[in-house]
Design an enzyme around this catalytic site. Structure first.
Site, PDB file in Angstrom:
ATOM      1  N   ASP A  97       3.429  32.182 -67.937  1.00  0.00           N
ATOM      2  CA  ASP A  97       3.753  33.718 -67.396  1.00  0.00           C
ATOM      3  C   ASP A  97       3.914  33.889 -65.985  1.00  0.00           C
ATOM      4  OD1 ASP A  97       3.068  34.451 -70.213  1.00  0.00           O
ATOM      5  OD2 ASP A  97       0.854  34.438 -69.572  1.00  0.00           O
ATOM      6  N   ASP A 109       8.177  33.655 -70.771  1.00  0.00           N
ATOM      7  CA  ASP A 109       7.114  34.044 -71.294  1.00  0.00           C
ATOM      8  C   ASP A 109       6.930  35.372 -70.913  1.00  0.00           C
ATOM      9  OD1 ASP A 109       4.588  34.271 -72.979  1.00  0.00           O
ATOM     10  OD2 ASP A 109       4.268  32.046 -72.687  1.00  0.00           O
ATOM     11  N   ASP A 133       0.226  38.939 -67.950  1.00  0.00           N
ATOM     12  CA  ASP A 133      -0.312  38.868 -69.358  1.00  0.00           C
ATOM     13  C   ASP A 133      -2.227  38.656 -68.804  1.00  0.00           C
ATOM     14  OD1 ASP A 133       1.642  38.862 -70.645  1.00  0.00           O
ATOM     15  OD2 ASP A 133       1.422  36.806 -71.840  1.00  0.00           O
ATOM     16  N   ARG A 170       5.910  45.486 -75.058  1.00  0.00           N
ATOM     17  CA  ARG A 170       4.576  45.210 -74.548  1.00  0.00           C
ATOM     18  C   ARG A 170       4.596  45.944 -73.284  1.00  0.00           C
ATOM     19  NH1 ARG A 170       4.109  38.544 -75.846  1.00  0.00           N
ATOM     20  NH2 ARG A 170       4.360  39.003 -78.217  1.00  0.00           N
TER      21      ARG A 170
END
Length: 325
Positions: free
Chosen positions: A134, A163, A167, A220
């Protein structure tokens, strides 16, 4: 990214009435201008100080950066120039990572904050984090402030080539994400990595997002499981689905602006258990809302000032991203 196996949009009179009522509620606030968070975080990450007043060290190579951010002593690490990396670099506790100027940072991978506390990351360009890395991962960590960074990738590759940009997972807690840009990506910011991690995540994953700009990020924005999310004064454009509350998560979506977005808020996609959302004061710009369950999270436990949606685009486009501290 999974294609939602089901979507049941419930727009009952009760839900609409509840959302309308919530829109009139007063915000828990302390008087301050929109940019006052620049000296310290507002939101669940309040009190995060990073390296504080430790003497700054400036680095320009990957090896020097890795050495500088190791360990838990107080430290301020200034990144000068754009550093290529593969995978992620672990950052220790009590650390401030600060980009120099407007074009310093990392490309090809990112940073991992794993089982640490009190970390500040500011003024970095973080681009094209090739999977499984990430741009930033906050894992099992607490007291984190992610501020004035520019995250980006591209949508020329398959959706899983890169990715996440940012996160937060494995029971991480007390995070503020403020004044960042997130651009040209499929999977923006996932909070809670799995439907099967309730034992670790329940009661944690408290994250505030404010004054961020999400442009051409597919979904997201964020996707939140189990936790508590406050999403206010953000500008979202070009999304398929933006705020996604699932697995019993509580989300307050307040005074944001959505443009060219299909679904601004959803609580009933992709997981077996719906989430909860309260939606108030937003400029939806024609975007739909799919709120199957109105939640109880209406008053965040901290002082903040939510500017009206009418001023958000000007504030965010002039103030978010690296080089604008």
């Amino acid at each position: 990214m999974r294609t939602p196996p089901r979507t049941r949009v419930q727009r009952s009179t009760l839900v609409v009435a509840a959302a309308s009522a919530l829109a009139t509620m007063a915000v828990l606030a302390v008087p301050q201008p929109a940019g006052a968070a620049d000296s310290s975080p507002v939101g669940f990450g309040a009190g995060t100080t990073g390296g504080g007043n430790a003497t700054a060290v400036t680095v320009s190579t990957l090896s020097a950066f890795k050495s500088a951010v190791t360990g838990n002593s107080a430290k301020v690490v200034r990144v000068s120039g754009l550093i290529s990396l593969s995978g992620q670099v672990d950052v220790g506790s009590n650390t401030t990572v600060l980009g120099v100027g407007s074009s310093s940072g990392f490309t090809g991978g990112g940073l991992r904050l794993k089982k640490v506390s009190n970390v500040v990351v500011r003024n970095l360009n973080i681009s094209k984090p090739v999977a499984p890395a990430d741009g930033i991962t906050v894992e099992a960590s607490t007291k984190v402030w992610i501020d004035h960074n520019s995250f980006s990738a591209d949508r020329d590759h398959d959706k899983d080539f890169y990715d996440g940009l940012l996160d937060v997972n494995h029971g991480a807690d007390n995070v503020t994400v403020s004044w960042n840009t997130f651009k040209n990506h499929f999977k923006g910011s996932l909070v809670g990595h799995s439907d099967n991690n309730a034992s670790q995540d329940t009661g944690h994953l408290k994250v505030t997002y404010h004054h961020n700009h999400f442009a051409d990020v597919y979904s997201r924005i964020p996707s939140l499981r189990f936790g508590t999310g406050h999403f206010y004064n953000n500008y979202v454009e070009g999304a398929e689905t933006a705020c996604h509350s699932r697995m019993g998560a509580q989300m307050l979506v307040e005074n944001n602006v959505f443009r060219s977005t299909k679904v601004a808020v959803t609580t009933n996609r992709s997981s077996d258990v719906d989430g909860y959302a309260n939606v108030r004061g937003n400029d939806l710009g024609g975007a739909a809302t799919e709120v199957s369950r109105v939640g109880t999270f209406t008053s965040p436990p901290y002082g903040y000032s939510a500017e009206p949606a009418s001023s958000v685009v000007a504030s965010v486009t002039s103030g978010a991203g690296a080089g604008r501290l």
